[in-house]
Motif scaffolding. Structure first.
Motif, mmCIF file in Angstrom:
data_model
loop_
_atom_site.group_PDB
_atom_site.id
_atom_site.type_symbol
_atom_site.label_atom_id
_atom_site.label_comp_id
_atom_site.label_asym_id
_atom_site.label_seq_id
_atom_site.Cartn_x
_atom_site.Cartn_y
_atom_site.Cartn_z
ATOM 1 N N THR A 245 1.246 4.651 36.101
ATOM 2 C CA THR A 245 0.050 4.063 36.620
ATOM 3 C C THR A 245 0.175 4.007 38.276
ATOM 4 O O THR A 245 -0.755 4.121 38.834
ATOM 5 N N SER A 246 1.335 3.444 38.627
ATOM 6 C CA SER A 246 1.465 3.273 40.166
ATOM 7 C C SER A 246 1.537 4.759 40.908
ATOM 8 O O SER A 246 0.592 4.767 42.004
ATOM 9 N N LEU A 247 1.857 5.707 40.295
ATOM 10 C CA LEU A 247 2.030 6.985 40.853
ATOM 11 C C LEU A 247 0.538 7.698 40.678
ATOM 12 O O LEU A 247 0.100 8.266 41.637
ATOM 13 N N LEU A 248 -0.266 7.392 39.428
ATOM 14 C CA LEU A 248 -1.719 7.945 39.491
ATOM 15 C C LEU A 248 -2.526 7.238 40.533
ATOM 16 O O LEU A 248 -3.166 7.649 41.176
ATOM 17 N N PHE A 249 -2.056 5.865 40.666
ATOM 18 C CA PHE A 249 -3.046 4.989 41.785
ATOM 19 C C PHE A 249 -2.591 5.659 43.198
ATOM 20 O O PHE A 249 -3.592 5.888 44.079
ATOM 21 N N ILE A 250 -1.390 5.958 43.601
ATOM 22 C CA ILE A 250 -1.136 6.273 44.831
ATOM 23 C C ILE A 250 -1.665 7.699 44.953
ATOM 24 O O ILE A 250 -2.384 8.183 45.932
ATOM 25 N N VAL A 251 -1.584 8.777 43.839
ATOM 26 C CA VAL A 251 -1.898 9.873 44.208
ATOM 27 C C VAL A 251 -3.601 10.227 44.049
ATOM 28 O O VAL A 251 -4.256 11.106 44.997
ATOM 29 N N LEU A 252 -3.978 9.533 43.238
ATOM 30 C CA LEU A 252 -5.604 9.915 43.051
ATOM 31 C C LEU A 252 -6.344 8.723 43.650
ATOM 32 O O LEU A 252 -7.432 9.457 44.533
ATOM 33 N N VAL A 257 -8.584 8.486 49.372
ATOM 34 C CA VAL A 257 -8.858 7.792 50.733
ATOM 35 C C VAL A 257 -8.399 8.813 51.831
ATOM 36 O O VAL A 257 -8.779 8.711 52.938
ATOM 37 N N CYS A 258 -6.972 9.172 51.449
ATOM 38 C CA CYS A 258 -6.296 10.110 52.729
ATOM 39 C C CYS A 258 -7.266 11.326 52.963
ATOM 40 O O CYS A 258 -7.373 11.716 54.321
ATOM 41 N N ARG A 259 -7.586 11.890 51.829
ATOM 42 C CA ARG A 259 -8.635 12.963 51.941
ATOM 43 C C ARG A 259 -9.743 12.726 53.044
ATOM 44 O O ARG A 259 -10.236 13.325 53.715
ATOM 45 N N ARG A 260 -10.377 11.620 52.604
ATOM 46 C CA ARG A 260 -11.549 11.192 53.332
ATOM 47 C C ARG A 260 -11.241 11.003 54.861
ATOM 48 O O ARG A 260 -12.174 11.197 55.716
ATOM 49 N N CYS A 261 -9.897 10.490 55.098
ATOM 50 C CA CYS A 261 -9.638 10.531 56.520
ATOM 51 C C CYS A 261 -9.163 11.659 57.092
ATOM 52 O O CYS A 261 -8.800 11.529 58.384
ATOM 53 N N GLY A 262 -9.087 12.880 56.483
ATOM 54 C CA GLY A 262 -8.561 14.094 56.886
ATOM 55 C C GLY A 262 -7.235 14.521 56.864
ATOM 56 O O GLY A 262 -6.796 15.232 57.631
ATOM 57 N N PHE A 263 -6.392 13.960 56.050
ATOM 58 C CA PHE A 263 -4.931 14.470 56.004
ATOM 59 C C PHE A 263 -4.612 14.061 54.403
ATOM 60 O O PHE A 263 -5.376 13.580 53.599
ATOM 61 N N SER A 264 -3.338 14.756 54.206
ATOM 62 C CA SER A 264 -2.961 14.872 52.715
ATOM 63 C C SER A 264 -2.093 13.603 52.517
ATOM 64 O O SER A 264 -1.145 13.297 53.427
ATOM 65 N N ILE A 265 -2.189 12.758 51.320
ATOM 66 C CA ILE A 265 -1.325 11.819 50.988
ATOM 67 C C ILE A 265 0.164 12.371 51.070
ATOM 68 O O ILE A 265 1.110 11.733 51.195
ATOM 69 N N PHE A 266 0.417 13.763 50.433
ATOM 70 C CA PHE A 266 1.624 14.208 50.519
ATOM 71 C C PHE A 266 2.468 14.449 51.738
ATOM 72 O O PHE A 266 3.541 14.046 52.201
ATOM 73 N N SER A 267 1.610 14.620 52.674
ATOM 74 C CA SER A 267 2.051 14.911 54.078
ATOM 75 C C SER A 267 2.526 13.553 54.748
ATOM 76 O O SER A 267 3.419 13.535 55.295
ATOM 77 N N LEU A 268 1.752 12.544 54.285
ATOM 78 C CA LEU A 268 1.949 11.153 54.892
ATOM 79 C C LEU A 268 3.319 10.624 54.118
ATOM 80 O O LEU A 268 4.435 9.995 54.913
ATOM 81 N N LEU A 269 3.522 10.930 52.652
ATOM 82 C CA LEU A 269 4.781 10.445 52.195
ATOM 83 C C LEU A 269 5.977 11.098 52.780
ATOM 84 O O LEU A 269 7.160 10.544 52.769
ATOM 85 N N ASN A 270 5.886 12.267 53.062
ATOM 86 C CA ASN A 270 6.737 12.971 53.852
ATOM 87 C C ASN A 270 7.245 12.496 55.182
ATOM 88 O O ASN A 270 8.296 12.545 55.260
ATOM 89 N N TYR A 271 6.212 12.129 55.602
ATOM 90 C CA TYR A 271 6.400 11.579 57.038
ATOM 91 C C TYR A 271 7.016 10.132 56.862
ATOM 92 O O TYR A 271 7.926 9.692 57.818
ATOM 93 N N ILE A 272 6.856 9.541 55.967
ATOM 94 C CA ILE A 272 7.486 8.136 55.763
ATOM 95 C C ILE A 272 8.571 7.914 54.711
ATOM 96 O O ILE A 272 9.086 6.994 54.262
ATOM 97 N N ILE A 409 -1.281 3.357 54.483
ATOM 98 C CA ILE A 409 -2.741 4.046 54.455
ATOM 99 C C ILE A 409 -3.743 3.058 55.109
ATOM 100 O O ILE A 409 -4.749 3.366 55.746
ATOM 101 N N ALA A 410 -3.790 1.670 54.698
ATOM 102 C CA ALA A 410 -4.464 0.674 55.231
ATOM 103 C C ALA A 410 -4.651 0.760 56.624
ATOM 104 O O ALA A 410 -5.611 0.602 57.338
ATOM 105 N N CYS A 411 -3.304 0.814 57.344
ATOM 106 C CA CYS A 411 -3.417 0.785 58.772
ATOM 107 C C CYS A 411 -4.110 2.157 59.544
ATOM 108 O O CYS A 411 -4.653 1.551 60.483
ATOM 109 N N ILE A 412 -4.006 3.375 58.771
ATOM 110 C CA ILE A 412 -4.717 4.498 59.332
ATOM 111 C C ILE A 412 -6.102 4.070 59.072
ATOM 112 O O ILE A 412 -7.009 4.722 60.088
ATOM 113 N N VAL A 413 -6.559 3.773 58.022
ATOM 114 C CA VAL A 413 -8.018 3.836 57.825
ATOM 115 C C VAL A 413 -8.711 2.751 58.738
ATOM 116 O O VAL A 413 -9.874 3.127 59.361
#
Length: 433
Positions: A245-252, A257-272, A409-413
């Motif tokens: 459930t947590s994984l689906l919440f993060i990915v979906l 939200v990340c796509r709306r802001c112009g970047f990929s959730i996976f690129s963010l996860l790789n960064y942190i 993600i909240a910080c970036i948004v």
């Protein structure tokens, strides 16, 4: 002289060697976690004895958190020409926190009703040992929204820093930053000193992070040694349901939200990834806060936004904890064959919204907020907590990881909403979308 052999894979002009991999913090922590699991499983007594290693590292990080928050917030706010922006940033941050915290609670409620992880256990409530969770119930009873709000105000300025209370430090830092900015040129020497002091403090953070593998090794060895992998087996379905459930919440959800802001959730996860592996090893989201704040600034978010949103999110934006609360409550009800009608589930949602804020900043907050929620629901006995007491430690890692990702993600948004985000730098830092 012994010839050094380098093992690697060549791809174009890049050479990926195992030797270089070991130099990365995330690789070191992963190796430490694996070693900790082995030690805790095969030598449980030794694993339990290694607990001070994890505790010592967490204390080292907590030692540095409050000055980093103070310096970041004060330098950011005092350097702003428009102090009304502080209130605007805070307002947008709390609007985001409320929206996604509520969404996380609803998702946990839906998954719990659909998958019903506690169905079929048929446990008699009379057989539960309430004494085993009496301490958590007592802490939950002492926790209230009024007490929480009053506790934001420190008894003294020194006590906020001495006790390491993030919300109290945040409260004082915002007030001091506003005051420093209001005095104008007279406050410039103080502001210059604070800005200069930030550099060595973040260097200290980098130095302390080198001890992360040792802390993760000790924390994981203790967890496996004390609770054992076997304690997960009986309730594996609940643990698996929560993780998925947590994984689906993060990915979906957060991914959208990340796509709306112009970047990929996976690129963010790789960064942190360094911070995420550190949280996984220590089961503490606080262990990653100082380095996450630094990374958010490097990614293009302005200091003021980072200083306000990240610390506040650690108390008010607990996505993982909220999913856990509704899901675990429904699990207990199903395991005890107690039917919760729709009205009671709505009450659960409302209570969880409040209790998740009331226990913020308390050690073991996830379990304590769950106890507070059960005390309000008339049909569920608090003794039901004993059903998940043994596996709560194994779910705390997922709670912490989801909370950290949600706050990042909240910080970036919020920075994007405030036009305080360098989007070119963000795309360059994250490696594109």
């Amino acid at each position: 002289m012994v010839q050094k052999i380098k093992t690697g894979i060549t791809e174009g002009k890049k050479v990926y060697s195992f030797r270089n991999l070991y130099r990365h913090l995330y690789a070191q922590v992963i190796i430490a976690i694996i070693c900790g699991i082995i030690v805790g499983y095969f030598w449980p007594g030794l694993g339990e004895a290694l607990k001070p290693l994890g505790d010592a590292f967490i204390k080292l990080v907590k030692m540095i958190i409050t000055p980093v928050i103070f310096l970041t917030i004060v330098s950011g706010i005092a350097g702003m020409s428009d102090l009304r922006k502080v209130g605007r940033v805070a307002g947008k941050a709390f609007a985001y926190f409320f929206t996604f915290s509520t969404l996380a609670l609803i998702i946990g409620l839906i998954v719990g009703n659909v998958l019903q992880p506690g169905h079929g256990l048929h446990i008699n409530p009379a057989t539960l040992d309430e004494a085993a969770v009496a301490a958590y119930a007592a802490k939950a009873h002492d926790t209230s929204i009024i007490a929480f709000l009053l506790n934001i105000i420190p008894a003294t300025v020194v006590s906020a820093f001495a006790e390491g209370n993030i919300l109290q430090v945040l409260f004082f830092s915002v007030l001091f930053g506003i005051a420093l900015g209001a005095v104008g040129d007279k406050g410039k020497p103080v502001l210059n000193f604070i800005q200069a002091l930030i550099v060595p403090f973040f260097k200290l953070v980098a130095i302390l992070m080198k001890a992360a593998p040792i802390g993760a090794f000790g924390a994981i060895a203790f967890t496996i040694g004390r609770y054992g992998l076997g304690s997960v087996a009986n309730l594996a379905y609940l643990v698996l349901t929560f993780y998925i459930t947590s994984l689906l919440f993060i990915v979906l959800v957060l991914g959208a939200v990340c796509r709306r802001c112009g970047f990929s959730i996976f690129s963010l996860l790789n960064y942190i990834k360094d911070e995420l592996v550190l949280v996984l090893g220590t089961s503490s989201s606080e262990s990653a806060l100082p380095s996450l704040m630094e990374k958010m600034e490097k990614a293009g978010a302005k200091k003021t936004v980072v200083g306000l949103v990240m610390p506040a999110g650690y108390s008010f934006n607990l996505d993982g904890t909220n999913i856990y609360m509704t899901l675990a409550t429904l699990f207990i009800a199903q395991a005890l064959d107690i039917h919760l009608p729709f009205g009671q589930q709505i009450l659960l949602l409302l209570v969880a919204m409040l209790s998740s804020k009331g226990a913020a900043g308390i050690a073991g907050a996830g379990f304590i907020t769950l106890a507070a929620t059960l005390q309000v629901l008339p049909d569920l006995p608090v003794a039901g907590l004993t059903l998940i007491l043994g596996i709560d430690r194994f779910m705390s890692e997922c709670r912490a990881l989801t909370n950290v990702i949600g706050n990042t993600i909240a910080c970036i948004v919020v920075a994007k909403w405030e036009n305080e985000l360098d989007e070119k730098r963000l795309r360059k830092t994250l490696g594109g979308t």
